[in-house]
Motif scaffolding. Structure first.
Motif, PDB file in Angstrom:
ATOM      1  N   ALA A 116      24.543  46.725  29.443  1.00 43.88           N
ATOM      2  CA  ALA A 116      23.015  46.687  29.884  1.00 43.88           C
ATOM      3  C   ALA A 116      22.124  48.115  29.608  1.00 43.88           C
ATOM      4  O   ALA A 116      20.619  47.436  29.122  1.00 43.88           O
ATOM      5  N   SER A 117      22.772  48.708  29.692  1.00 42.98           N
ATOM      6  CA  SER A 117      21.695  49.683  29.769  1.00 42.98           C
ATOM      7  C   SER A 117      21.389  50.416  28.195  1.00 42.98           C
ATOM      8  O   SER A 117      20.307  50.377  27.608  1.00 42.98           O
TER       9      SER A 117
ATOM     10  N   LEU B  42      17.616  52.094  36.388  1.00 41.67           N
ATOM     11  CA  LEU B  42      17.912  51.131  35.292  1.00 41.67           C
ATOM     12  C   LEU B  42      16.151  50.792  35.139  1.00 41.67           C
ATOM     13  O   LEU B  42      16.151  50.719  34.463  1.00 41.67           O
TER      14      LEU B  42
ATOM     15  N   GLY C 294      27.293  53.187  36.771  1.00 45.00           N
ATOM     16  CA  GLY C 294      27.536  51.881  37.055  1.00 45.00           C
ATOM     17  C   GLY C 294      29.275  52.022  37.035  1.00 45.00           C
ATOM     18  O   GLY C 294      30.087  51.369  37.267  1.00 45.00           O
TER      19      GLY C 294
ATOM     20  N   TRP D 285      27.736  47.837  32.949  1.00 43.12           N
ATOM     21  CA  TRP D 285      26.782  47.881  33.006  1.00 43.12           C
ATOM     22  C   TRP D 285      26.117  49.144  31.391  1.00 43.12           C
ATOM     23  O   TRP D 285      25.154  49.978  31.058  1.00 43.12           O
TER      24      TRP D 285
ATOM     25  N   VAL E  87      22.730  55.410  34.103  1.00 43.62           N
ATOM     26  CA  VAL E  87      22.591  53.443  34.298  1.00 43.62           C
ATOM     27  C   VAL E  87      24.607  53.848  34.464  1.00 43.62           C
ATOM     28  O   VAL E  87      24.799  52.994  35.240  1.00 43.62           O
ATOM     29  N   ALA E  88      24.541  53.854  33.001  1.00 44.98           N
ATOM     30  CA  ALA E  88      26.135  53.600  32.252  1.00 44.98           C
ATOM     31  C   ALA E  88      26.808  54.299  33.476  1.00 44.98           C
ATOM     32  O   ALA E  88      28.241  54.117  33.972  1.00 44.98           O
TER      33      ALA E  88
END
Lengths: 218, 209
Positions: free
Chosen positions: A129-130, A191, A181, A126, A177-178
């Motif tokens: 992704a972030s 997200l 996650g 995550w 988000v991180a």
């Protein structure tokens, strides 16, 4: 556009191009955190997402003033402005090159550095992704700030002051988000907001940056 | 076709840093003609050329130039020192959608230098590379700001030949220069006659735009 992309990438990897500047700064920063905070793995795991995001953001900031300043100094920017390429496209390509040389390496390095900070497992994905979603916005906002300060001598300080507040939404939602996650919580909302901020930035700022460049080139 | 290619400037006023420099400038050029701008330092030659290139708006007046037809060569050559001569030129060629850079290299005697890093060139060689860029723009109107700075006499002659063949091919050139380029057919415009009278502008708002 391809020609400009290839030229700027080539310049970035040649001697003195500044490729790896942000990445090595990120590496140093994250490696120093455990020394500063102490070896409590639980504490490190808790602050890891925030530290990694702030580190990535500061590393991005480091190379922003090069986006237009070098082209301004050697006259290329005047010539690009009179070339058939629209200035909006020039800005977009410059931001893309900054992202490719800074944002992408940071995104790829972050999960590895997460290990140093004892980031719990699913958090690595995550975090990546972030960062992948958020760093394009950092580069685009940075290109806008660089366009604002392009004619100024030693404009780096002003650039940081202008750009940092604009980075805050991306930082808040990216780090959220991180964090979620890593903690295994639901993270759809931050997200989506992060993606929204990035898309809005990419859609609007090339035009704003091109407009301020035109004023600054007068 | 001829109407689209013509270059017409009427009653143009330009300012730099809030100070009007020139007013009432007017001239016209048809394909094959060159205009030499002469004026003392600081009279506004560069400002006029930047205005014609579209880099800054005029205070007033009309500028009719061929659409997307202007190649501007400023004091700075826009050369990347970490790239080779060939890479520099090829970049500008592909930005302007031109494939061939061989002729430009040849005309400015850069063939032997093409693999050299531009940072290792002398000032005159850099200038030649900067001027070679004009040939790969494929544009009819050249705006040249002191093109011969740091060129030696043979390079000036080389440059004169290039300008002459550009004109012969239906191109146009507006050249700000202090020295004789060996272009007797070029008209000379003394900018001293257009010096702006007012010292400052009443409505200076450049900083707020």
């Amino acid at each position: 556009m391809n020609a400009l992309l290839i030229r700027d990438l080539r310049l970035a990897v040649r001697a003195g191009g500044g490729f790896g500047l942000g990445l090595s700064f990120f590496l140093i920063l994250v490696a120093l955190i455990p020394f500063g905070v102490g070896p409590e793995t639980e504490l490190l795991a808790r602050i890891a997402p925030g530290i990694l995001w702030v580190g990535a953001l500061l590393s991005c900031l480091l190379s922003l003033d090069r986006i237009f300043a070098l082209d301004y100094e050697d006259g290329s920017l005047d010539l690009l402005a009179t070339a058939p390429l629209p200035l909006e496209a020039v800005v977009a390509v410059k931001a893309l090159v900054h992202w490719l040389t800074t944002g992408v390496p940071l995104t790829l390095a972050a999960p590895v550095l997460g290990v140093l900070l004892n980031l719990p497992w699913p958090g690595h994905l995550w975090l990546m992704a972030s960062l992948a979603l958020g760093t394009p916005a950092l580069s685009m906002i940075g290109a806008f700030g660089a366009a604002l300060t392009v004619g100024l001598k030693r404009g780096g300080l002003l650039l940081s002051l202008l750009v940092l507040p604009l980075y805050v939404p991306t930082l808040i939602f990216g780090a959220e988000v991180a964090r979620r996650g890593a903690a295994g919580m639901a993270l759809e909302t931050p997200l989506l907001v992060l993606a929204g901020v990035s898309l809005a930035t990419l859609a609007l700022l090339p035009f704003a940056a091109a407009a301020v460049l035109r004023v600054n080139l007068r | 076709m001829r109407g689209a290619m013509e270059c017409m400037v009427q009653d143009l006023s330009v300012a730099r840093g809030g100070v009007p420099l020139l007013q009432g400038v007017g001239f016209s050029l048809v394909p094959g003609e060159a205009l030499v701008l002469r004026a003392p330092n600081g009279a506004g030659k560069t400002t006029l050329l930047r205005c014609l290139a579209g880099l800054q708006p005029p205070l007033s007046g009309q500028v009719n130039l061929p659409e997307e037809g202007v190649a501007y060569a400023s004091h700075a050559d826009g050369i990347k020192t970490q790239l080779s001569v060939r890479e520099n030129l090829r970049f500008w060629a592909s930005v302007h959608g031109v494939a061939d850079i061989g002729e430009a290299l040849e005309r400015f005697d850069l063939v032997g230098l093409q693999t050299r890093l531009a940072g290792h060139l002398s000032a005159g060689q850099k200038r030649r590379l900067g001027l070679a860029r004009l040939l790969v723009t494929g544009r009819p109107l050249w705006l040249l700001d002191e093109p011969t700075v740091s060129l030696d006499t043979s390079a000036v002659a080389l440059f004169g030949d290039v300008v002459r063949s550009h004109l012969a091919g239906g191109g146009m050139a507006i050249i700000a220069t202090h020295i004789d380029l060996g272009l007797p057919e070029a008209r000379v415009l003394e900018l001293g006659a257009f010096k702006a009278r007012a010292d400052t502008m009443d409505t200076f708002d450049e900083a707020f735009l």
